[in-house]
Design a protein around this motif. Structure first.
Motif, PDB file in Angstrom:
ATOM      1  N   LEU A   1       4.010   7.422  13.129  1.00  0.00           N
ATOM      2  CA  LEU A   1       3.660   7.813  11.778  1.00  0.00           C
ATOM      3  C   LEU A   1       2.221   7.433  11.434  1.00  0.00           C
ATOM      4  O   LEU A   1       1.441   8.248  10.937  1.00  0.00           O
ATOM      5  CB  LEU A   1       4.617   7.091  10.820  1.00  0.00           C
ATOM      6  CG  LEU A   1       4.989   7.777   9.535  1.00  0.00           C
ATOM      7  CD1 LEU A   1       5.393   9.198   9.810  1.00  0.00           C
ATOM      8  CD2 LEU A   1       6.128   7.021   8.898  1.00  0.00           C
ATOM      9  N   ALA A   2       1.874   6.181  11.720  1.00  0.00           N
ATOM     10  CA  ALA A   2       0.562   5.699  11.317  1.00  0.00           C
ATOM     11  C   ALA A   2      -0.539   6.426  12.080  1.00  0.00           C
ATOM     12  O   ALA A   2      -1.570   6.794  11.508  1.00  0.00           O
ATOM     13  CB  ALA A   2       0.460   4.200  11.549  1.00  0.00           C
TER      14      ALA A   2
ATOM     15  N   LEU B   1       1.588  10.279   1.706  1.00  0.00           N
ATOM     16  CA  LEU B   1       1.745   8.824   1.744  1.00  0.00           C
ATOM     17  C   LEU B   1       3.080   8.434   1.118  1.00  0.00           C
ATOM     18  O   LEU B   1       3.828   7.605   1.657  1.00  0.00           O
ATOM     19  CB  LEU B   1       0.583   8.166   1.003  1.00  0.00           C
ATOM     20  CG  LEU B   1       0.578   6.645   1.051  1.00  0.00           C
ATOM     21  CD1 LEU B   1       0.408   6.172   2.475  1.00  0.00           C
ATOM     22  CD2 LEU B   1      -0.523   6.077   0.177  1.00  0.00           C
ATOM     23  N   LEU B   2       3.373   9.069  -0.014  1.00  0.00           N
ATOM     24  CA  LEU B   2       4.668   8.808  -0.661  1.00  0.00           C
ATOM     25  C   LEU B   2       5.807   9.092   0.310  1.00  0.00           C
ATOM     26  O   LEU B   2       6.730   8.287   0.456  1.00  0.00           O
ATOM     27  CB  LEU B   2       4.816   9.707  -1.884  1.00  0.00           C
ATOM     28  CG  LEU B   2       4.242   9.211  -3.205  1.00  0.00           C
ATOM     29  CD1 LEU B   2       4.436  10.268  -4.273  1.00  0.00           C
ATOM     30  CD2 LEU B   2       4.928   7.934  -3.615  1.00  0.00           C
TER      31      LEU B   2
ATOM     32  N   PHE C   1       5.683   9.395   3.632  1.00  0.00           N
ATOM     33  CA  PHE C   1       5.647   8.574   4.847  1.00  0.00           C
ATOM     34  C   PHE C   1       6.220   7.184   4.597  1.00  0.00           C
ATOM     35  O   PHE C   1       6.962   6.648   5.421  1.00  0.00           O
ATOM     36  CB  PHE C   1       4.217   8.458   5.366  1.00  0.00           C
ATOM     37  CG  PHE C   1       3.740   9.709   6.049  1.00  0.00           C
ATOM     38  CD1 PHE C   1       4.604  10.770   6.258  1.00  0.00           C
ATOM     39  CD2 PHE C   1       2.436   9.824   6.483  1.00  0.00           C
ATOM     40  CE1 PHE C   1       4.174  11.923   6.883  1.00  0.00           C
ATOM     41  CE2 PHE C   1       1.995  10.974   7.115  1.00  0.00           C
ATOM     42  CZ  PHE C   1       2.864  12.027   7.312  1.00  0.00           C
ATOM     43  N   LEU C   2       5.830   6.630   3.473  1.00  0.00           N
ATOM     44  CA  LEU C   2       6.324   5.289   3.178  1.00  0.00           C
ATOM     45  C   LEU C   2       7.844   5.297   3.085  1.00  0.00           C
ATOM     46  O   LEU C   2       8.524   4.422   3.616  1.00  0.00           O
ATOM     47  CB  LEU C   2       5.717   4.782   1.881  1.00  0.00           C
ATOM     48  CG  LEU C   2       4.279   4.280   2.017  1.00  0.00           C
ATOM     49  CD1 LEU C   2       3.649   4.074   0.658  1.00  0.00           C
ATOM     50  CD2 LEU C   2       4.275   2.972   2.788  1.00  0.00           C
ATOM     51  N   GLN C   3       8.356   6.310   2.402  1.00  0.00           N
ATOM     52  CA  GLN C   3       9.822   6.367   2.285  1.00  0.00           C
ATOM     53  C   GLN C   3      10.461   6.593   3.639  1.00  0.00           C
ATOM     54  O   GLN C   3      11.508   6.035   3.954  1.00  0.00           O
ATOM     55  CB  GLN C   3      10.215   7.469   1.318  1.00  0.00           C
ATOM     56  CG  GLN C   3       9.692   7.193  -0.079  1.00  0.00           C
ATOM     57  CD  GLN C   3      10.254   8.158  -1.097  1.00  0.00           C
ATOM     58  OE1 GLN C   3      11.448   8.282  -1.231  1.00  0.00           O
ATOM     59  NE2 GLN C   3       9.375   8.829  -1.807  1.00  0.00           N
TER      60      GLN C   3
ATOM     61  N   ALA D   1       9.275   5.710   6.561  1.00  0.00           N
ATOM     62  CA  ALA D   1       9.217   4.493   7.364  1.00  0.00           C
ATOM     63  C   ALA D   1      10.273   3.501   6.904  1.00  0.00           C
ATOM     64  O   ALA D   1      10.900   2.810   7.707  1.00  0.00           O
ATOM     65  CB  ALA D   1       7.832   3.873   7.267  1.00  0.00           C
ATOM     66  N   ALA D   2      10.470   3.442   5.608  1.00  0.00           N
ATOM     67  CA  ALA D   2      11.479   2.528   5.098  1.00  0.00           C
ATOM     68  C   ALA D   2      12.876   2.976   5.523  1.00  0.00           C
ATOM     69  O   ALA D   2      13.734   2.160   5.846  1.00  0.00           O
ATOM     70  CB  ALA D   2      11.386   2.446   3.575  1.00  0.00           C
TER      71      ALA D   2
ATOM     72  N   LEU E   1       8.472   3.575  13.344  1.00  0.00           N
ATOM     73  CA  LEU E   1       7.342   4.434  13.074  1.00  0.00           C
ATOM     74  C   LEU E   1       7.316   5.634  14.013  1.00  0.00           C
ATOM     75  O   LEU E   1       6.477   6.504  13.878  1.00  0.00           O
ATOM     76  CB  LEU E   1       6.034   3.641  13.200  1.00  0.00           C
ATOM     77  CG  LEU E   1       5.814   2.620  12.085  1.00  0.00           C
ATOM     78  CD1 LEU E   1       4.527   1.867  12.299  1.00  0.00           C
ATOM     79  CD2 LEU E   1       5.809   3.294  10.730  1.00  0.00           C
TER      80      LEU E   1
END
Lengths: 498, 101, 491, 529
Positions: free
Chosen positions: D97-98, D142-143, D145-147, D149-150, D155
């Motif tokens: 992801l990153a 970003l919103l 991706f963060l979700q 990843a959580a 990743l």
């Protein structure tokens, strides 16, 4: 295991005595002063490196001295302390180099560098403080040692800024003191302990503990520039660029943010703070600050002022991370402590370079400056992108962990704050970059005579370049064992796994 | 009312009288005199109250003697200062305090 | 080292604290200033040694009693030293020594003022020492009076009508205070038949109230408690710098010391909450009003003098805080600590103000720009002293503030917290009016003279002590605990 | 140094190209100490994207070397070119992801330098619009991706995708992903930046912007949306938006007067087709195994063709009729004329459309889309043929050579690309591929004779302008505390809208046109049944 008490003391002494000697040096002995300064900075770095290694191996360094019955003066190098200590030691070196170049030929350098060293000593001290009392001592020392730096130029504007700065910080200090003493009365000598020490107090006292928490955060919030206690910060940017760099990146605002971290994690304990429902309000305040600071930064034409409002916004990331329950958010907040410092110091270095070399102070004067000072602007660009949170810069790592932390702790709305702040950051940084790189320059630069073979003096150019490289490095190599991220992870491990 | 108490009450009255004068007057000489009257009142109280038991208490006498010495030296000092002030400024009052009575 | 220590503890230092200063005063008066200058340092150093020895002795052996000439109470004069007294003595000796060194440079050998300064100062120190050591009410009166007269004499050293007027005002106030005190003494004696402080205790009745009122009022005048402070600024501000230092740092502390003694040994059974709160209220008034006036001052020394008015207010916060547990011990410690640290800080500040006046040739705060370059150590000294006065760490003032705040929080009297916070900020406000001058450029019309190194040096040492009080609180507080009225509460 | 940079520029993507061709299947690399633990991998999708991206970058670099040799800011161009390239390749190769986000962001921001390279007010304006929208996209991503990843606690993109399919709250994240990548992909209503940004860049940059960069959005969808795993109604939204975009791009493109803008709108239109496919895959998971190769094939075809078209624009000049012919061939291919690469791509798409009621209306629409594209391309060629550039210096001969090479590759790309379902070149298919192109050509010919001067002029960026005006009104009304970001330039080049001649429905010509259009629509529906 104990590694002894001498190392933390030496770390403090290295800058303290350097500062005192520098005070005594005559104005003219520039070479001696510079070498002394650099030698002290390097010595400190070496000592810190030793200590860092020791702490990594699990050693304890503690210096303890009973000041009053029931009140100890404690310096302790734990993992969290080392985060700020290392940051300060590294950035002090760069800032010293920069300041030597920046103040070349200007008056009162002995005074400047003396207080500069004191300021670093205070920062080190509050990082190493082992209890609230010790922390407070250095907290106030920091206020006092930064005032002369803020008013260094001696202009009316600088003096007014100094007055405002003192007004805010001394009031904050007083409030903090009341909180500390109150807590002292309830819980005795409050040492910083992983997980906090207050949770086993009588539940009847919880109401008071909430009040104390508010006092502590309010007192620390002044330096951390939480809205509405941030008023001093944008004004204090009249100080010379190295000072602004130091104030915004390592010393003052970090002192506040670091204090909040200590209070939440090691005085109250994050779980206890969550039980008292203190985290959500803290997160809300931090969020408001983040958004508000960015909004104000948008409309600033003065470059340093724009950066100052950006600091208001960015420092609250640390607070935000602190208020997120769970290890991931903690990592985010802690790592931003280091990341924000590296990025912001780069920005202020660059702003200082522009001001010093081309007398550019405003964003509107920056058209085409990228071609005149490409290296400086490259560093600026990298740091600005870092602030926006573009991968692989440092800011991205912080934002990533903060976002994940918010999700883990169930505060999904924090994501929106992060995204809004990202957009706002972009909105106030990108026009600057655009102007610098893409717009044609308007009229000749005020001073076209080259300073050496670089676009400006090497003393001024190297520090921002190095910190800009660091901005990339700490992000790009975040997973490496020596990165701030890993260190934040170690701290978090020790904080949560007891 | 024993004699002792009578003296004591007189002493208190003297003290109050002196205090009034001390505060009321602006002329320095009057104030110094008022101070002496207050002092005398004090001594009277000291001696008078000490006689309650009937027998003579030597301690207050010693004290009063000492007190008189102190008062005399203080008075002398005050007079010298006042004189000097008169020489320097031509007034016998402190600046800002005018003689009203 | 241990020999020295053993010797210091073994000697009975009390006579050494009284004899040499008084002898010095007499000799100086008789033999003139040259000999006085010659003798000054040895005597003052001896005083410091004696005070240190006594402090050590008290710390190790407990409160000391000394019957002067072998005559005990009630007819003879019995001297008594506990931790509090030892501390005050030590402060007097230390500040006395510093002021003495300063004065050697300040008053040149042929200065007329020097002729009177040495005997009066020595007399003052002797009288104060005697006061701290006295254990009965009447002796205290005598020493109080002697001290007052010597102090007035010192104020009158400056020539000119203003100085004389200030001296006279001071004298009248001091006399009034003494007489009020004396009347109280008379009433106590009439009531109790004894003057020895040790055995006395008032009961709660009308007479006691009268006594308390009279004595407190008298001593409050001498301590310059708001609103009875009118005499202090002209006297302290107008006197020569070393005199100001002695007066502001030491003399008002002596009457405060007396009040402390009386209040917590003699009055304690008879006092009530409103009275204590009233004293605190006056203290609060002093803090706010004195600071406010200090902010308005144009002359440096007047600013420092008004700062004393304000700082005296903190001392009086002790009464509401320490009269009733909980938090009493902390308040007591804090109050005394404030007296100590204020003494050192204020002495340093007045001394350095004198040096600044010497350097700049005038005392107008606004035109002091450039002093930072001309007198860097002086400015630094002023800053250190300011730190202590503002109650910022690490200084004695901070410890005092900490303890007082702790007491206020423990006893739930939060209003005093507000007062102290505001007072601290106000003191920062007026002190930084001076400190900011360090960063201003030198005015064009100002020509600086270089003051003798001793002027700044002695002040600097004093400011270091004020700072050191913050770092060495443990030992100081341990000494203070010896014979303190709150020993039962110590762990 | 400057000249050397430019000379070396074309060779930068070469290793990537070689890797795309020769790289072992399933190659992966993990660098745990990089960023958040960087992972690279080469799957089939990635290989395709890597191939056409690297190829187009190669040609664009070649042309840049020739076209920008005299440019005073060639160093700047070269650096941004390389940075964009680096980001592009990174995002294709990233398996975490990153890393993906890093590449995506690098590409986005570096491309800004390409967009504003000319430094004209138009370029700045386009750059600002590009940047604002790109940032919005990044924010949405970003919103998401963060979700993600959580959710996944990992990743790896593969894990993340699987986690999204399982997650209870997946719809919201899917919406974020669809919109976030949609901005880059130029999906309908999120395309506003595209017609502004693509044309203002130098030609080589436009080529990669339109050919490759917008495919990054597509790749994002492929990588993150749980395609083929779980059905979602967002699929229909995407599909319909894609379908509308096919025609919207053409309609607005037709009224443009600048050839690069027309190409940009053509990109919107073409991306609409791919959006449609992705949407269908999301809506009908079972169809995805067939749709995926279709999408990849179409992306390959469109990237090379559109790239070649853009690059060709720089070569069209007086006496260069041959280039115009090449452009015509490319246009035919784009429209789906038989035997050329577009036809195969379109066919692949057609057979992949899931059977059922959807087929009934989607297939005619596809045919109609071909027709529309033909119209648009005809307009382009017509403009090119009439264009007279007064100061045109011919590029060196090798520029033409390389371009022809690219044209050749573009025209045949899908034929030799290995991973597609075999298709007979039967006549029945030939016909169904041919008629829309023929019909469109006729229509274009007729329209060119009749409606030359009466086209309404919709400014490039279409809906952007009313939107901006509304925001400005709002700001004035609400006394928004924020000043405009960049003072006076805000006022620059706000085209009035609509401007120029209006198309009156009442006129006989318009009625005739509408009639004809309806007829063709009917025909198309009948034929494709």
């Amino acid at each position: 295991m104990s590694g002894g008490a001498w190392l933390p003391l030496l770390v403090l002494a290295s800058s303290l005595f350097a500062g005192l000697i520098i005070f005594a040096l005559p104005e003219a002995s520039q070479r001696l002063r510079s070498s002394l300064n650099l030698a002290a900075a390097l010595a400190k770095l070496g000592l810190v490196a030793m200590m860092l290694w020791g702490v990594y191996l699990g050693q304890q360094y503690e210096a303890r001295y009973t000041l009053m019955p029931g009140i100890d003066f404690v310096l302790r190098a734990d993992a969290l302390a080392m985060l700020l200590v290392t940051l300060s030691a590294v950035l002090w070196l760069f800032t010293t180099v920069y300041a030597i170049g920046y103040l070349e030929g200007s008056p009162h350098r002995s005074r400047f560098f003396g207080f500069f060293s004191l300021c670093v000593t205070a920062t080190m001290g509050l990082a190493l403080a082992g209890n609230l009392f010790t922390f407070f001592m250095f907290y106030e020392l920091l206020t006092l040692s930064t005032y002369p730096l803020v008013v260094h130029r001696g202009t009316g504007q600088a003096l007014r800024a100094g007055k405002l700065y003192l007004g805010y910080t001394l009031t904050g200090g007083a409030v903090l003191l009341v909180g500390i003493i109150w807590l002292h009365g309830l819980a005795g000598n409050v040492e910083f302990v992983h997980g906090g020490a207050l949770s086993n107090l009588d539940p009847a006292l919880h109401g008071e503990l909430v009040l104390i928490f508010i006092l502590l955060i309010a007192g620390l919030g002044v330096k951390a520039a939480l809205v509405p206690l941030h008023g001093w910060l944008p004004v204090a940017m009249v100080a010379p660029a190295p000072v602004s760099a130091l104030l915004h990146a390592v010393a003052v605002v970090k002192a506040g943010a670091f204090g909040i971290v200590r209070v939440v994690y090691e005085v109250y304990g994050i779980e206890f703070a969550a039980d008292l429902n203190l985290l959500l309000p803290l997160a809300v305040v931090a969020s408001i600050t983040i958004v508000y600071g960015s909004l104000r930064a948008l409309s600033q034409n003065d470059l340093k002022k724009r950066l100052a409002y950006s600091t208001v916004s960015q420092v609250s990331y640390i607070v935000l991370g602190t208020s997120l329950f769970g290890p991931v958010g903690t990592i985010g907040g802690l790592v931003h402590l280091a990341h924000q410092g590296i990025m912001k110091i780069t920005l202020f270095f660059c702003a200082g370079n522009l001001a010093e070399t081309l007398h550019i102070h405003r964003v509107s004067e920056m058209n085409g400056v990228g071609r005149r000072m490409p290296w400086t602007m490259t560093a600026f660009t990298i740091a600005a992108f870092g602030m926006i949170g573009v991968p692989p810069m440092a800011g991205f790592i912080s934002k990533w962990y903060l976002g994940l932390g918010a999700l883990n702790s169930g505060m999904d709305w924090v994501l929106l704050v992060l995204v809004a702040s990202t957009l706002l950051n972009a909105a106030y940084f990108l026009p600057v970059l655009h102007a610098a790189w893409f717009k044609p320059q308007q009229g000749p630069w005020p001073e076209e005579k080259p300073r050496g073979q670089f676009e400006t003096s090497a003393w001024l150019l190297l520090p921002p370049l190095i910190t800009a490289a660091l901005t990339i490095a700490v992000g790009l190599f975040a997973a490496l064992a020596i990165s701030p991220l890993e260190w934040a992870r170690i701290i978090t491990l020790r904080e949560y796994v007891r | 009312m024993t004699g002792g108490l009578f003296y004591a009450i007189t002493g208190v009255l003297l003290f109050c009288l002196g205090l009034y004068g001390f505060i009321q007057h602006a002329h320095l000489l009057r104030r110094i005199l008022a101070f002496n009257i207050m002092g005398s009142g004090c001594f009277l109280v000291l001696v008078g109250l000490a006689q309650r038991g009937g027998q003579v208490d030597p301690v207050p006498h010693a004290l009063v003697l000492t007190g008189i010495v102190v008062a005399v030296s203080a008075t002398a000092f005050a007079l010298i200062l006042m004189r000097q002030l008169y020489v320097e400024s031509g007034h016998c009052t402190l600046p800002g305090e005018d003689e009203e009575s | 080292m241990s020999h020295l220590h053993a010797w210091l503890v073994a000697v009975d230092w009390i006579p050494w604290l009284l004899g040499p200063p008084l002898a010095h005063a007499t000799l100086a008066f008789l033999l003139g200033p040259r000999l006085a200058r010659l003798l000054a340092l040895p005597v003052l150093v001896l005083g410091l040694v004696a005070a240190s020895g006594l402090a050590l002795r008290v710390l190790e052996l407990g409160p000391q009693v000394h019957a002067l000439g072998g005559w005990g109470a009630p007819l003879g004069i019995e001297l008594y030293a506990d931790g509090l007294a030892a501390l005050m003595l030590w402060m007097t000796a230390a500040i006395g020594l510093a002021v003495g060194c300063y004065s050697l440079a300040f008053f040149s050998a042929d200065d007329r003022r020097g002729t009177y300064f040495w005997p009066l100062a020595a007399f003052l120190i002797g009288a104060m020492n005697a006061l701290y050591l006295s254990a009965d009410l009447f002796n205290l009166y005598v020493t109080l009076e002697l001290m007052g007269l010597a102090a007035v004499g010192l104020v009158a050293l400056s020539s000119g009508a203003a100085a004389l007027a200030a001296a006279l005002r001071y004298l009248l106030a001091a006399l009034l205070g003494s007489l009020l005190y004396l009347l109280g003494v008379a009433l106590v004696y009439g009531n109790q038949g004894s003057l020895a402080l040790a055995g006395l205790s008032l009961e709660a009745n009308l007479l006691s109230s009268l006594i308390i009122a009279l004595m407190t009022l008298g001593l409050a005048i001498k301590t310059a408690l708001f609103p009875l402070h009118f005499w202090l600024p002209p006297a302290h501000g107008g006197a020569p710098a070393p005199v100001s230092a002695l007066l502001s740092a030491l003399v008002i502390k002596a009457s405060f010391y007396l009040l402390l003694r009386l209040w917590f040994e003699l009055f304690l059974p008879a006092i009530n909450l409103p009275a204590a709160q009233f004293l605190g209220l006056l203290g609060a008034g002093a803090i706010l009003w004195g600071s406010w006036l200090a902010l308005q001052q144009r002359e440096l020394k007047m600013l420092v003098a008004y700062s004393t008015v304000a700082q005296v207010g903190y001392l009086f916060l002790l009464f509401p805080l320490a009269s009733f547990a909980p938090g009493a011990e902390a308040a007591w410690n804090g109050g005394v600590y404030h007296a100590l640290s204020h003494g050192f800080a204020k002495a340093a500040m007045f001394l350095v103000a004198g040096a600044m006046l010497f350097a700049a040739g005038h005392g107008e705060i606004r035109r002091l720009g450039g002093l930072g370059q001309q007198l860097p150590l002086g400015m630094f000294t002023f800053a250190l002293a300011s730190v202590s006065l503002m109650g910022l760490p690490p200084s004695g003032g901070f410890i005092a503030k900490w303890l007082l705040l702790e007491a206020a929080l423990a006893s739930g009297q939060w209003w005093w917290i507000l007062v102290m916070m505001v007072g601290g900020l106000l003191s920062a406000a007026y002190l930084f009016r001076v400190l900011r001058q360090a960063f201003l450029p030198t005015p064009a019309d100002t020509r600086f003279r270089r003051p003798p190194a001793m002027l700044v040096g002695s002040a600097f040492l004093l400011s270091l002590v004020a700072l050191g009080l913050g770092l060495w609180a443990n030992g100081t507080l341990a000494l203070l605990r010896v014979g303190a009225p709150f020993t039962e509460m110590t762990p | 140094m400057n000249a050397r940079l430019l000379r070396l520029l074309p060779w930068a993507p070469l290793p990537a190209l070689l890797f795309a061709i020769l790289g072992p299947a399933g190659a992966s690399l993990e660098i745990p100490w990089l960023l958040l633990g960087m992972q690279f991998g080469l799957d089939d999708t990635g290989r395709s994207f890597l191939f056409f991206s690297a190829l187009l970058w190669l040609f664009a670099g070649w042309q840049a070397r020739d076209l920008l040799a005299q440019d005073p800011r060639q160093t700047s161009f070269g650096l941004f070119f390389l940075a964009t390239l680096g980001g592009n390749l990174l995002l294709i190769l990233a398996a975490d992801l990153a890393g993906f986000y890093f590449g995506y962001a690098l590409m986005t921001f570096a491309a800004y330098g390409l967009v504003v390279h000319k430094g004209s007010p138009e370029a700045w304006q386009a750059g600002r619009v590009y940047l604002v929208m790109a940032l919005l996209g990044e924010a949405l991503l970003l919103l998401a991706f963060l979700q993600l990843a959580a959710l996944a606690d990992s990743l790896r993109i593969a894990d993340v995708q699987a986690a999204l399919a399982r997650a209870p709250g997946r719809e919201g994240i899917m919406a974020l992903l669809a919109a976030g990548f949609g901005i880059k992909a130029g999906a309908l209503t999120l395309h506003l930046w595209l017609p502004l940004a693509h044309p203002v860049a130098p030609v080589p940059a436009s080529a990669v912007l339109s050919g490759v960069l917008i495919k990054a959005g597509l790749l994002g969808w492929l990588r993150f949306l749980p395609l083929g795993m779980v059905a979602s109604d967002w699929g229909w939204v995407l599909a319909i938006a894609g379908l509308i975009a096919v025609f919207y791009g053409v309609v607005v493109g037709l009224v443009q007067t600048v050839s690069k803008v027309i190409l940009a709108y053509s990109s919107i239109s073409q991306m609409g087709l791919m959006t449609l496919a992705v949407g269908l895959g999301l809506a009908v998971p079972d169809a995805w195994p067939l749709l995926l190769p279709a999408v990849i094939l179409y992306a390959l075809h469109h990237a090379l063709t559109k790239g070649a078209l853009f690059l060709g624009l720089a070569l069209v000049g007086p006496g260069r009729r041959s280039v115009l012919a090449g452009m015509a061939l490319l246009s035919l291919s784009l429209a789906g004329a038989p035997l050329l690469s577009g036809a195969l791509a379109k066919y692949q798409l057609k057979v992949a459309v899931p059977s059922g009621s959807a087929q009934d209306w989607i297939l005619p629409m596809l045919a109609l889309g071909s027709l529309a594209t033909t119209l648009l391309m005809a307009r382009l060629l017509w403009l090119l043929a009439r264009a007279k550039s007064p100061r045109w210096t011919a590029p060196p001969a090798r520029a033409f050579l390389t371009w022809w090479l690219l044209v050749l590759l573009a025209l045949t790309s899908t034929w030799w690309w290995p991973r597609h379902t075999p298709m007979a070149l039967g006549l029945e298919h030939l016909g169904s591929a041919a008629w829309p192109v023929l019909g469109g050509s006729l229509l274009a010919w007729w329209a060119a004779r009749r409606f030359v001067w009466r086209w309404p002029a919709i400014p490039a960026g279409d809906l952007l302008w009313p939107l901006l005006r509304a925001i400005d009104r709002l700001r004035q009304a609400a006394r928004w505390p924020l000043p405009p970001l960049d003072g006076p330039q805000r006022r620059l080049h706000w085209p009035r809208w609509p401007e120029g001649g209006t198309l009156s429905i009442g006129s006989s010509r318009a009625q005739g046109l509408l009639l004809l259009f309806g007829l063709v629509l009917l025909l198309a529906m009948l034929w494709s049944r």
